[in-house]
Design a protein around this motif. Structure first.
Motif, mmCIF file in Angstrom:
data_model
loop_
_atom_site.group_PDB
_atom_site.id
_atom_site.type_symbol
_atom_site.label_atom_id
_atom_site.label_comp_id
_atom_site.label_asym_id
_atom_site.label_seq_id
_atom_site.Cartn_x
_atom_site.Cartn_y
_atom_site.Cartn_z
ATOM 1 N N ARG A 194 96.253 30.117 60.383
ATOM 2 C CA ARG A 194 95.773 31.498 60.350
ATOM 3 C C ARG A 194 94.863 31.757 59.154
ATOM 4 O O ARG A 194 93.974 32.606 59.216
ATOM 5 C CB ARG A 194 96.960 32.461 60.287
ATOM 6 C CG ARG A 194 97.727 32.621 61.582
ATOM 7 C CD ARG A 194 98.983 33.434 61.345
ATOM 8 N NE ARG A 194 99.504 34.038 62.565
ATOM 9 C CZ ARG A 194 100.563 34.817 62.603
ATOM 10 N NH1 ARG A 194 101.229 35.101 61.482
ATOM 11 N NH2 ARG A 194 100.981 35.349 63.735
ATOM 12 N N PHE A 195 95.071 31.031 58.080
ATOM 13 C CA PHE A 195 94.292 31.254 56.864
ATOM 14 C C PHE A 195 93.020 30.418 56.832
ATOM 15 O O PHE A 195 92.344 30.339 55.810
ATOM 16 C CB PHE A 195 95.138 30.943 55.628
ATOM 17 C CG PHE A 195 96.375 31.793 55.488
ATOM 18 C CD1 PHE A 195 96.565 32.930 56.261
ATOM 19 C CD2 PHE A 195 97.359 31.455 54.575
ATOM 20 C CE1 PHE A 195 97.700 33.712 56.135
ATOM 21 C CE2 PHE A 195 98.499 32.235 54.437
ATOM 22 C CZ PHE A 195 98.670 33.357 55.221
ATOM 23 N N GLY A 196 92.690 29.772 57.964
ATOM 24 C CA GLY A 196 91.437 29.028 58.053
ATOM 25 C C GLY A 196 91.482 27.642 57.454
ATOM 26 O O GLY A 196 90.449 27.119 57.037
ATOM 27 N N ASP A 433 90.172 46.921 63.063
ATOM 28 C CA ASP A 433 91.453 46.210 62.950
ATOM 29 C C ASP A 433 91.315 44.874 62.225
ATOM 30 O O ASP A 433 92.225 44.045 62.269
ATOM 31 C CB ASP A 433 92.082 46.004 64.328
ATOM 32 C CG ASP A 433 91.250 45.109 65.243
ATOM 33 O OD1 ASP A 433 90.055 44.893 64.938
ATOM 34 O OD2 ASP A 433 91.795 44.629 66.254
ATOM 35 N N ASP A 434 90.186 44.649 61.558
ATOM 36 C CA ASP A 434 89.997 43.461 60.717
ATOM 37 C C ASP A 434 90.229 43.831 59.258
ATOM 38 O O ASP A 434 89.706 44.845 58.778
ATOM 39 C CB ASP A 434 88.588 42.898 60.873
ATOM 40 C CG ASP A 434 88.370 42.255 62.227
ATOM 41 O OD1 ASP A 434 89.352 42.092 62.979
ATOM 42 O OD2 ASP A 434 87.214 41.911 62.547
ATOM 43 N N MET A 435 90.975 43.008 58.557
ATOM 44 C CA MET A 435 91.307 43.279 57.164
ATOM 45 C C MET A 435 90.626 42.262 56.246
ATOM 46 O O MET A 435 90.697 41.050 56.480
ATOM 47 C CB MET A 435 92.828 43.205 56.952
ATOM 48 C CG MET A 435 93.287 43.493 55.535
ATOM 49 S SD MET A 435 95.068 43.226 55.330
ATOM 50 C CE MET A 435 95.740 44.460 56.446
ATOM 51 N N LEU A 436 89.973 42.758 55.220
ATOM 52 C CA LEU A 436 89.389 41.875 54.208
ATOM 53 C C LEU A 436 90.482 41.426 53.257
ATOM 54 O O LEU A 436 91.147 42.255 52.624
ATOM 55 C CB LEU A 436 88.284 42.603 53.444
ATOM 56 C CG LEU A 436 87.600 41.804 52.330
ATOM 57 C CD1 LEU A 436 86.872 40.590 52.898
ATOM 58 C CD2 LEU A 436 86.636 42.693 51.553
ATOM 59 N N VAL A 437 90.687 40.114 53.155
ATOM 60 C CA VAL A 437 91.746 39.587 52.295
ATOM 61 C C VAL A 437 91.195 38.631 51.245
ATOM 62 O O VAL A 437 91.962 38.065 50.461
ATOM 63 C CB VAL A 437 92.836 38.871 53.128
ATOM 64 C CG1 VAL A 437 93.572 39.862 54.015
ATOM 65 C CG2 VAL A 437 92.230 37.734 53.955
ATOM 66 N N VAL A 530 86.397 29.585 59.932
ATOM 67 C CA VAL A 530 85.739 29.773 58.632
ATOM 68 C C VAL A 530 85.854 31.233 58.201
ATOM 69 O O VAL A 530 86.126 31.541 57.039
ATOM 70 C CB VAL A 530 84.265 29.334 58.711
ATOM 71 C CG1 VAL A 530 83.540 29.647 57.399
ATOM 72 C CG2 VAL A 530 84.168 27.846 59.031
ATOM 73 N N ALA A 531 85.666 32.156 59.138
ATOM 74 C CA ALA A 531 85.832 33.578 58.813
ATOM 75 C C ALA A 531 87.263 33.883 58.399
ATOM 76 O O ALA A 531 87.509 34.758 57.553
ATOM 77 C CB ALA A 531 85.430 34.440 60.008
ATOM 78 N N GLN A 536 91.221 38.666 57.866
ATOM 79 C CA GLN A 536 92.307 38.617 58.842
ATOM 80 C C GLN A 536 91.911 39.483 60.026
ATOM 81 O O GLN A 536 91.882 40.707 59.928
ATOM 82 C CB GLN A 536 93.598 39.131 58.220
ATOM 83 C CG GLN A 536 94.798 39.033 59.135
ATOM 84 C CD GLN A 536 96.079 39.312 58.387
ATOM 85 O OE1 GLN A 536 96.297 38.780 57.303
ATOM 86 N NE2 GLN A 536 96.918 40.153 58.949
ATOM 87 N N ALA A 537 91.590 38.837 61.117
ATOM 88 C CA ALA A 537 91.079 39.559 62.284
ATOM 89 C C ALA A 537 92.215 40.072 63.154
ATOM 90 O O ALA A 537 93.292 39.457 63.246
ATOM 91 C CB ALA A 537 90.173 38.645 63.105
ATOM 92 N N HIS A 538 91.975 41.203 63.791
ATOM 93 C CA HIS A 538 92.854 41.758 64.825
ATOM 94 C C HIS A 538 94.292 41.962 64.328
ATOM 95 O O HIS A 538 95.254 41.451 64.918
ATOM 96 C CB HIS A 538 92.854 40.849 66.062
ATOM 97 C CG HIS A 538 91.483 40.449 66.507
ATOM 98 N ND1 HIS A 538 90.471 41.376 66.703
ATOM 99 C CD2 HIS A 538 90.937 39.232 66.786
ATOM 100 C CE1 HIS A 538 89.369 40.735 67.095
ATOM 101 N NE2 HIS A 538 89.620 39.443 67.145
#
Length: 572
Positions: A194-196, A433-437, A530-531, A536-538
């Motif tokens: 999940r963290f790419g 619903d995307d969070m910048l982390v 990569v994103a 963190q999407a959705h």
């Protein structure tokens, strides 16, 4: 299924349920109904887990009277098990009655086993109030020593709240505390994915105690799929021998077949996949309107339309069909000699753009959107419907305004607006619903003129996160295509009409009409994971579990089930 319908007196509930599930998958609902009518005359003999499964089978078959009878019977037991309690909360949530929901939750909590109450609170808080509220309440509970199941639930809440460092630390603690638990190895592997960091996840599994077990192979296969290593995934299935085909469920296998271009094999799985979607009645039509259903539709239509066409028609087909566009994107990426960053500074402005159709934003959504605001050196712009129309009227023309207003749902409004915003002024568009982390500049600087991300397995281009310079010709193509589709009231689903399907086709068209040496300096296509290193999407948010959500599989709670909810709420 060619044998006569078995007598339910001769079989136990588990066999009845398996038989009915198979009948529904084969689109033989009459057989399922015949068995259910006889086998369910004495529901007091059924266990609580069996009653829950019966509710789900009955709903698939649109027998809401039987589903309500099973639900009512389950609520007569001294205790209610956690899976049934969460199912009941979801039903109450979709009923859109806050007072009913509160009373149902109180009743359920009073009937749960003591050791399940904390898990019920955490899971229902996440479902109903979002990750921030769920995490705040979990921390306030001050549990001294969590059981393994409670710890695993907390990991999911931490992830949904964007607490990545805490997730990794907590999983490290859990693995030290329960060193022989496969569950926490699996959760850590999932976290890396999940963290790419898919390779880190694969390395962790390779070092596990039993790297060739079915459960490890299944996880390896999932990681390969999500990182778009499809040839390796196929090879792993083949190497697994007799258990290879069982490593994926029908939906996952269908995605793999589509991603590999095996359209007939994907179509053979469509009926099985469609029966797992939402409540019964129209399941196949619902499936055909989904992302994967639209992909299958387009691929089949393209193959029929492509017979006998001249080779020089390829660019025209790429504008119409996703399948040839996807193949064109694959070919172009395979010609690139390096993944090196652009040779000059990016032209993408530090400008963040978001959309929510109403002026009032639900608190749990606002909390996620807040992660994008107040970044140093970035400006932030949020549009509601009124502001969107004013922007389109000011920067474009009446046709663009009319196209926006003719959108079938909020998602299509948002899809069209993001293209116009980026075309006009450039910047970074991200969904609500995307969070910048992490570090947004780490993604923005990966390309010069435009940075896009390809979704796993299928290979479509995601539109939840898009980065571009003003006036990019790819965006002009996309805006023109979306506007034409909206004005023509085309019946394509949102994914194909204005979403990732359209972006993929527009990108293929841009590559086809642009000098080959110019494209790499103006377009950067990257794997979706990569994103995930920074975003963190959705995020799982409550509004997605309601019938009003544009992509919901289920409608409102049926009256028969609602009646049972009111009955138990009256005693809370």
């Amino acid at each position: 299924m060619d044998r006569p319908t078995p007598s339910p007196r001769a079989v136990d509930p588990d066999i009845v349920l398996r038989y009915c599930d198979l009948a529904l998958k084969l689109d033989q609902s009459d057989r399922a109904q015949a068995v259910l009518e006889k086998a369910t005359q004495r529901l007091d003999h059924w266990s609580s887990p069996q009653l829950l499964r019966l509710m789900q089978v009955a709903e698939k078959n649109r027998d809401f009277k039987l589903a309500a009878a099973a639900f009512a019977q389950a609520t007569t037991r001294d205790t209610v098990l956690l899976p049934l309690a969460i199912y009941a909360v979801k039903l109450a949530h979709t009923a859109a009655d806050a007072d009913l929901l509160a009373r149902v939750r109180r009743w359920l909590e009073s009937h749960l086993p003591e050791n399940e109450i904390a898990r019920f609170r955490l899971q229902s808080d996440l479902l109903l109030d979002g990750p921030d509220v769920a995490l705040t309440r979990a921390r306030a509970a001050r549990v001294k020593m969590r059981a393994p199941n409670e710890a695993a639930d907390l990991v999911e809440v931490l992830f949904q709240a964007g607490k990545r460092k805490t997730v990794l630390r907590y999983l490290g603690f859990c693995r030290r505390r329960w060193p022989n638990s496969f569950r926490f190895l699996a959760l850590l592997t999932t976290a890396y994915q999940r963290f790419g960091a898919p390779q880190q996840a694969l390395d962790l599994l390779a070092a596990s105690a039993d790297p060739l077990s079915a459960r490890v192979l299944r996880m390896r296969l999932h990681i390969l799929l999500e990182s778009n290593r499809l040839e390796e995934a196929d090879a792993l299935i083949a190497q697994a021998g007799d258990i290879g085909a069982a490593l994926l469920n029908p939906f996952q296998m269908m995605r793999l077949k589509l991603g590999r271009g095996q359209i007939d094999a994907a179509d053979a799985l469509a009926r099985v996949v469609s029966t797992g979607m939402g409540r019964g009645g129209g399941a196949n039509s619902k499936f055909r309107a989904t992302h994967i259903g639209a992909l299958l539709n387009e691929a089949q239509l393209f193959l029929r339309s492509n017979d006998g066409l001249a080779p020089d028609m390829s660019e025209a087909l790429e504008r119409v069909f996703f399948h040839p566009a996807k193949l064109a994107l694959d070919r172009w990426q395979n010609t690139l000699s390096t993944d090196a960053p652009p040779d000059s500074a990016p032209d993408i402005p530090r400008r963040i753009l978001q959309y929510w159709d109403t002026a009032t934003i639900p608190p749990e959504v606002a909390a996620v959107m807040q992660s994008w605001q107040d970044l140093p050196d970035y400006t932030y712009h949020r549009y509601d419907k009124a502001a969107a129309i004013a922007f389109l009227r000011d920067r474009f023309d009446a046709d663009h305004v009319r196209a926006f207003r003719m959108a079938n749902n909020v998602a299509e409004e948002c899809d069209f607006l993001r293209l116009c915003l980026l075309l006009a002024d450039g910047g970074i568009y991200t969904d609500a619903d995307d969070m910048l982390v992490g570090d947004l500049d780490a993604l923005r600087t990966l390309g010069r003129g435009m940075v896009l991300f390809r979704e796993p397995v299928i290979g479509s281009i995601a539109n939840n996160l898009m980065m571009a310079r003003p006036g990019h010709p790819l965006l002009q193509i996309a805006v023109d295509m979306a506007r034409a589709s909206l004005l023509a009231r085309e019946n394509d689903n949102t994914w194909a009409k204005t979403g990732p399907g359209l972006i993929s086709r527009a990108t293929a068209a841009y590559i086809a009409q642009t000098p080959a040496d110019e494209v790499p300096q103006n377009l950067c296509l990257l794997p979706g994971y990569v994103a995930s290193t920074q975003i963190q999407a959705h995020v799982r948010l409550p509004y997605k579990a309601t019938p009003a959500y544009w992509n919901s599989n289920d409608g409102a709670t049926p009256p028969e089930l609602s009646k049972v909810l009111h009955t138990i709420a009256a005693t809370a």
